[in-house]
Design a protein around this motif. Structure first.
Motif, PDB file in Angstrom:
ATOM      1  N   HIS A   1       0.848  -1.185   0.000  1.00 48.53           N
ATOM      2  CA  HIS A   1       0.000   0.000   0.000  1.00 48.53           C
ATOM      3  C   HIS A   1       0.888   1.241   0.000  1.00 48.53           C
ATOM      4  CE1 HIS A   1      -2.994   2.954   1.101  1.00 48.53           C
ATOM      5  NE2 HIS A   1      -3.962   2.027   1.017  1.00 48.53           N
ATOM      6  N   ALA A   2       0.675   2.102  -0.984  1.00 50.39           N
ATOM      7  CA  ALA A   2       1.558   3.250  -1.145  1.00 50.39           C
ATOM      8  C   ALA A   2       1.410   4.276  -0.028  1.00 50.39           C
ATOM      9  CB  ALA A   2       1.291   3.909  -2.495  1.00 50.39           C
ATOM     10  N   GLY A   3       0.292   4.234   0.709  1.00 52.15           N
ATOM     11  CA  GLY A   3       0.098   5.182   1.791  1.00 52.15           C
ATOM     12  C   GLY A   3       0.340   4.580   3.158  1.00 52.15           C
TER      13      GLY A   3
ATOM     14  N   PRO B   1       4.383   1.823   2.526  1.00 48.43           N
ATOM     15  CA  PRO B   1       5.207   1.773   1.325  1.00 48.43           C
ATOM     16  C   PRO B   1       6.543   1.071   1.560  1.00 48.43           C
ATOM     17  CG  PRO B   1       5.186   3.995   2.237  1.00 48.43           C
ATOM     18  CD  PRO B   1       4.145   3.222   2.967  1.00 48.43           C
TER      19      PRO B   1
ATOM     20  N   ASN C   1      10.129  -1.563  -5.128  1.00 53.26           N
ATOM     21  CA  ASN C   1       9.631  -0.798  -6.256  1.00 53.26           C
ATOM     22  C   ASN C   1      10.357  -1.161  -7.554  1.00 53.26           C
ATOM     23  OD1 ASN C   1       8.818   1.261  -8.087  1.00 53.26           O
ATOM     24  ND2 ASN C   1       8.290   2.565  -6.342  1.00 53.26           N
TER      25      ASN C   1
ATOM     26  N   GLY D   1      -1.336   0.076 -10.336  1.00 53.89           N
ATOM     27  CA  GLY D   1      -2.345   0.997  -9.838  1.00 53.89           C
ATOM     28  C   GLY D   1      -1.724   2.209  -9.179  1.00 53.89           C
ATOM     29  N   ARG D   2      -2.530   3.282  -9.058  1.00 58.32           N
ATOM     30  CA  ARG D   2      -2.037   4.547  -8.548  1.00 58.32           C
ATOM     31  C   ARG D   2      -1.479   4.442  -7.126  1.00 58.32           C
ATOM     32  NH1 ARG D   2      -3.492   9.462 -10.348  1.00 58.32           N
ATOM     33  NH2 ARG D   2      -5.301   8.570 -11.422  1.00 58.32           N
ATOM     34  N   ASN D   3      -2.117   3.628  -6.294  1.00 59.01           N
ATOM     35  CA  ASN D   3      -1.744   3.582  -4.881  1.00 59.01           C
ATOM     36  C   ASN D   3      -1.085   2.261  -4.489  1.00 59.01           C
ATOM     37  OD1 ASN D   3      -3.994   2.002  -5.165  1.00 59.01           O
ATOM     38  ND2 ASN D   3      -5.069   2.786  -3.341  1.00 59.01           N
ATOM     39  N   VAL D   4      -0.453   1.618  -5.473  1.00 53.49           N
ATOM     40  CA  VAL D   4       0.229   0.347  -5.220  1.00 53.49           C
ATOM     41  C   VAL D   4       1.696   0.487  -5.618  1.00 53.49           C
ATOM     42  CG1 VAL D   4       0.297  -2.118  -5.739  1.00 53.49           C
ATOM     43  CG2 VAL D   4      -1.900  -0.912  -5.731  1.00 53.49           C
ATOM     44  N   ILE D   5       2.587   0.104  -4.698  1.00 52.81           N
ATOM     45  CA  ILE D   5       4.007   0.089  -5.047  1.00 52.81           C
ATOM     46  C   ILE D   5       4.201  -0.879  -6.227  1.00 52.81           C
ATOM     47  CG2 ILE D   5       6.340  -0.483  -4.250  1.00 52.81           C
ATOM     48  CD1 ILE D   5       5.139   2.018  -2.964  1.00 52.81           C
TER      49      ILE D   5
END
Length: 425
Positions: A235-237, A240, A245, A280-284
């Motif tokens: 989860h990028a938030g 992370p 990456n 996805g935008r919010n996935v490492i």
């Protein structure tokens, strides 16, 4: 030399027929079937499948592309018997033995297309004349349709005049030149190991209509690679730090690859043609793939570029805690033409009315996997050469408006015939 005028009409007809149904490398089953039919009609023994391609040495061959090509061939009425003879491998070699002692000559013509969507505007001759590609995303944008047409016209001419010649000729119709993927498998089959002479050619390039370059230089060695970085999602938030990456590894690698120090002893090239990563935008990003190539003026320089690239890829993966893999997708080597064949090509060109023979150094400036076949013949004691038959073109190779001056095909065929005559007389 026997006149080739009787075969000029088929040069254009077959070129236009092939232009309408382009097929990408390793999928050219419909094209191969067409070639096989013509060669058998002319009286050639035709080798197919593993007789001409060693699958263990095929580069960049994806079974999804192969299966799609077989399905397309079935739609086009190619028989199951012929498909079985191909054994999921495209390309073929037509053999004709004159029955008189003499050398064996191998001549090579590539048959695949490029992944470009062809222009359909009226200022583009194939569209205006009704032979534009019928397959979106694929077109004969490099002239291989003309190469195949020339090869078949030459085969027809030779068969009709075989009583004038001695020795044996092998017409090699090679798949998957684009991306320099097909020659390695054909060379490894051993089908050319008995050749005393080898000739290959390309149309257009740095020559205009009415010119032939008999001793070009600058055939760049190259290695094509697909590079995969594998990391871990998170989860990028929220967390992370739990991820690895892969996109970061790939992006760092791109920047560093483009900064490889150039070699002081000769020309080098590096290109990353495609980079895809993430989910996805919010996935490492857990995965990334680079499609890339290096080139060098010599084998040693190309190896330097390849080794440098591997070190960068490895280091960037390590920095992000990722794994990496490198798959070789294509290769070509450098080539020095044998002088005997340069002289033969020059004499053949000088015999063609209106043809200008370019004996001055002309830089090919790209990579061609015919060099692998040529070097294989040379390694077995034979002689080899690659030449360029000029043709005016309204646009550059691999572009949507690429086309050739069809009037250049007839004198090109005459040069080919003149060279064959001098080798097998």
């Amino acid at each position: 030399m026997t006149c080739t005028c009787a075969y000029n009409e088929q040069l254009v007809e077959i070129r236009r027929h092939l232009h309408k149904t382009p097929e990408e490398g390793w999928s050219e089953f419909t094209t191969t079937a067409f070639i096989v039919g013509k060669l058998r009609e002319y009286g050639y023994d035709v080798l197919l499948g593993k007789q001409v391609i060693n699958p263990e040495y095929c580069l960049g061959r994806k079974m999804s592309v192969v299966k799609a090509g077989i399905d397309f061939a079935r739609q086009n009425g190619v028989s199951e018997e012929l498909l079985a003879q191909m054994d999921e491998l495209t390309g073929c070699v037509g053999v004709m033995d004159t029955g008189r002692p003499g050398p064996t000559l191998a001549v090579r013509f590539d048959i695949d297309c490029v992944p470009v969507t062809e222009a359909t505007t009226d200022d583009h001759l194939p569209a205006k004349e009704g032979f534009v590609s019928t397959r979106c995303g694929l077109m004969h944008g490099c002239g291989h349709d003309a190469h195949t047409s020339t090869g078949l016209a030459l085969a027809h001419w030779f068969a009709d005049n075989k009583d004038q010649f001695r020795g044996k000729i092998k017409f090699c119709f090679q798949p998957a030149e684009e991306g320099v993927r097909g020659a390695a498998g054909m060379a490894a089959s051993g089908v050319l190991d008995d050749a005393d002479y080898f000739l290959g050619a390309h149309i257009a390039m740095m020559c205009k209509s009415g010119e032939v370059s008999v001793n070009p230089y600058g055939f760049l060695c190259t290695t094509k690679m697909d590079v995969t970085f594998s990391g871990a999602p998170a989860h990028a938030g929220v967390e992370p730090n739990a991820g690895r990456n892969a996109m970061a590894a790939a992006c760092n690698a791109v920047v560093q690859l483009l900064g490889i120090a150039r070699h002081g002893s000769g020309m080098t090239r590096v290109n990353i043609g495609q980079l895809t990563a993430g989910s996805g935008r919010n996935v490492i990003p857990a995965s990334a793939k680079m499609v890339m190539e290096v080139r060098g003026e010599t084998g040693d320089i190309n190896q330097y570029m390849y080794d440098s690239a591997v070190n960068i890829i490895k280091g960037c993966a390590l920095a992000q805690g990722c794994e990496y893999s490198i798959e070789k997708m294509g290769e070509a080597v450098d080539l020095t033409n044998d002088q005997e064949l340069v002289d033969i090509l020059a004499a053949a060109g000088e015999e063609v009315e209106g043809m200008t023979v370019r004996k001055d150094p002309m830089n090919f400036g790209g990579s061609e996997d015919a060099t692998i076949l040529a070097r294989r013949v040379q390694a077995h004691g034979g002689k080899a050469a690659f030449f360029v038959l000029g043709a005016d073109r309204p646009s550059g190779h691999h572009t949507s408006k690429f086309d050739i001056d069809e009037k250049a095909l007839a004198p090109g065929l005459a040069v080919w015939a003149g060279a064959v005559s001098r080798i097998l007389k």
